[in-house]
Design an enzyme around this catalytic site. Structure first.
Site, short mmCIF file in Angstrom:
data_model
loop_
_atom_site.label_atom_id
_atom_site.label_comp_id
_atom_site.label_asym_id
_atom_site.label_seq_id
_atom_site.Cartn_x
_atom_site.Cartn_y
_atom_site.Cartn_z
N LYS A 22 0.82 -1.22 0.00
CA LYS A 22 0.00 0.00 0.00
C LYS A 22 0.86 1.28 0.00
O LYS A 22 2.07 1.23 0.27
CB LYS A 22 -0.93 -0.04 1.22
CG LYS A 22 -1.95 -1.18 1.16
CD LYS A 22 -2.93 -1.13 2.33
CE LYS A 22 -3.97 -2.24 2.23
NZ LYS A 22 -4.96 -2.17 3.34
N GLU A 30 -9.81 -10.27 -7.61
CA GLU A 30 -8.75 -9.28 -7.41
C GLU A 30 -7.59 -9.48 -8.37
O GLU A 30 -7.00 -8.51 -8.87
CB GLU A 30 -8.27 -9.34 -5.95
CG GLU A 30 -9.36 -8.87 -4.99
CD GLU A 30 -8.98 -9.02 -3.52
OE1 GLU A 30 -7.86 -9.51 -3.23
OE2 GLU A 30 -9.81 -8.65 -2.67
N ASN A 43 -1.99 0.30 6.72
CA ASN A 43 -1.48 -0.94 7.30
C ASN A 43 -0.63 -1.75 6.32
O ASN A 43 -0.50 -2.96 6.44
CB ASN A 43 -2.63 -1.77 7.90
CG ASN A 43 -3.69 -2.13 6.89
OD1 ASN A 43 -3.54 -1.86 5.71
ND2 ASN A 43 -4.76 -2.75 7.35
N TYR A 83 -12.23 -2.11 -4.14
CA TYR A 83 -12.82 -2.28 -2.80
C TYR A 83 -14.34 -2.19 -2.81
O TYR A 83 -14.95 -1.86 -1.79
CB TYR A 83 -12.25 -1.24 -1.84
CG TYR A 83 -10.87 -1.58 -1.29
CD1 TYR A 83 -10.68 -2.70 -0.48
CD2 TYR A 83 -9.77 -0.77 -1.55
CE1 TYR A 83 -9.42 -3.00 0.05
CE2 TYR A 83 -8.51 -1.06 -1.03
CZ TYR A 83 -8.35 -2.18 -0.23
OH TYR A 83 -7.12 -2.48 0.30
N HIS A 96 -2.21 -5.49 1.55
CA HIS A 96 -3.51 -6.14 1.35
C HIS A 96 -3.26 -7.56 0.89
O HIS A 96 -2.32 -7.82 0.15
CB HIS A 96 -4.32 -5.42 0.27
CG HIS A 96 -5.46 -6.24 -0.25
ND1 HIS A 96 -6.68 -6.29 0.38
CD2 HIS A 96 -5.55 -7.12 -1.29
CE1 HIS A 96 -7.47 -7.14 -0.27
NE2 HIS A 96 -6.80 -7.65 -1.28
P1 RTP Z 1 -7.12 -6.03 3.31
O1 RTP Z 1 -8.50 -6.25 2.72
O2 RTP Z 1 -6.50 -4.72 2.88
O3 RTP Z 1 -6.21 -7.20 3.15
O4 RTP Z 1 -7.29 -5.86 4.88
P2 RTP Z 1 -8.24 -6.64 5.85
O5 RTP Z 1 -8.97 -7.75 5.15
O6 RTP Z 1 -7.38 -6.98 7.01
O7 RTP Z 1 -9.25 -5.49 6.26
P3 RTP Z 1 -10.70 -5.15 5.68
O8 RTP Z 1 -11.67 -5.23 6.81
O9 RTP Z 1 -10.97 -5.92 4.42
O10 RTP Z 1 -10.53 -3.60 5.34
C1 RTP Z 1 -9.88 -3.22 4.15
C2 RTP Z 1 -8.93 -2.10 4.46
O11 RTP Z 1 -9.66 -0.96 4.83
C3 RTP Z 1 -8.89 -0.20 5.77
N1 RTP Z 1 -9.66 -0.07 7.00
N2 RTP Z 1 -9.81 1.06 7.62
N3 RTP Z 1 -10.59 3.05 9.44
C4 RTP Z 1 -10.96 1.81 9.68
O12 RTP Z 1 -11.57 1.46 10.65
C5 RTP Z 1 -10.55 0.81 8.70
N4 RTP Z 1 -10.85 -0.48 8.75
C6 RTP Z 1 -10.28 -1.03 7.68
C7 RTP Z 1 -7.58 -0.94 5.99
O13 RTP Z 1 -6.61 -0.41 5.09
C8 RTP Z 1 -7.97 -2.35 5.62
O14 RTP Z 1 -6.84 -3.12 5.28
MG MG Z 2 -10.09 -7.45 3.34
#
Ligand code: RTP
Ligand code: MG
Length: 139
Positions: A10, A127, A113, A50, A116
């Protein structure tokens, strides 16, 4: 089972020149990089990627963040690649990420973070196809 998963390094990580360090952790975990490109996404392109998060409160911020600088997208291949890469990434919130994970080491906060990774075979297929055509993936 040999699987493929989509990884994104990212903008927070490319800004700190961490692409190489993250790719080294990926390769040390036994995952193979079978496709890779560096892109600067538009907000619309990030939003399409997304789309599943469209209704989430963080969606607009996430699209802005993901288009704020370059990303490195890659296809990773290996045994159980989807789960293996999720484990290597660590928890979404770096405060909850385990030692030895990419996010524990490099992530700045729950949004910035660093990486992804696809979370299931169906999302991995969507994806990977979002960024790569068949000729660009060389196993
Ligand atoms: P990713 O999809 O990026 O691998 O991450 P993930 O599954 O761990 O997290 P996900 O719930 O799918 O959320 C996608 C991305 O959105 C951002 N995020 N921001 N501000 C917030 O509360 C929040 N929550 C998630 C993060 O960049 C997350 O990786
Ligand atoms: Mg995710």
């Amino acid at each position: 089972m040999i699987q493929r998963t989509l990884s994104i390094i990212k903008p927070d990580a490319t800004a700190r020149n961490l692409d190489g360090a993250i790719l080294a952790m990926i390769q040390e975990a036994g995952l193979r990089v079978v496709a890779m490109k560096r892109l600067h996404l538009s907000c619309e392109q990030a939003g399409g990627f997304y789309a599943v998060h469209k209704e989430r409160p963080f969606y607009n911020d996430l699209c802005a963040f993901m288009s704020s600088g370059p990303v490195v997208v890659s296809v990773l291949e290996g045994e159980d690649a989807i789960a293996k890469y999720r484990t290597l990434m660590g928890a979404t919130n770096p405060e909850k990420a385990e030692d030895g994970t990419i996010r524990k080491r490099f992530a700045q906060n729950i949004e910035a973070n660093s990486v992804h990774g696809s979370d299931a075979p169906e999302t991995a297929a969507f994806e990977i196809a979002y960024f790569f055509n068949a000729l660009e993936i060389v196993g």
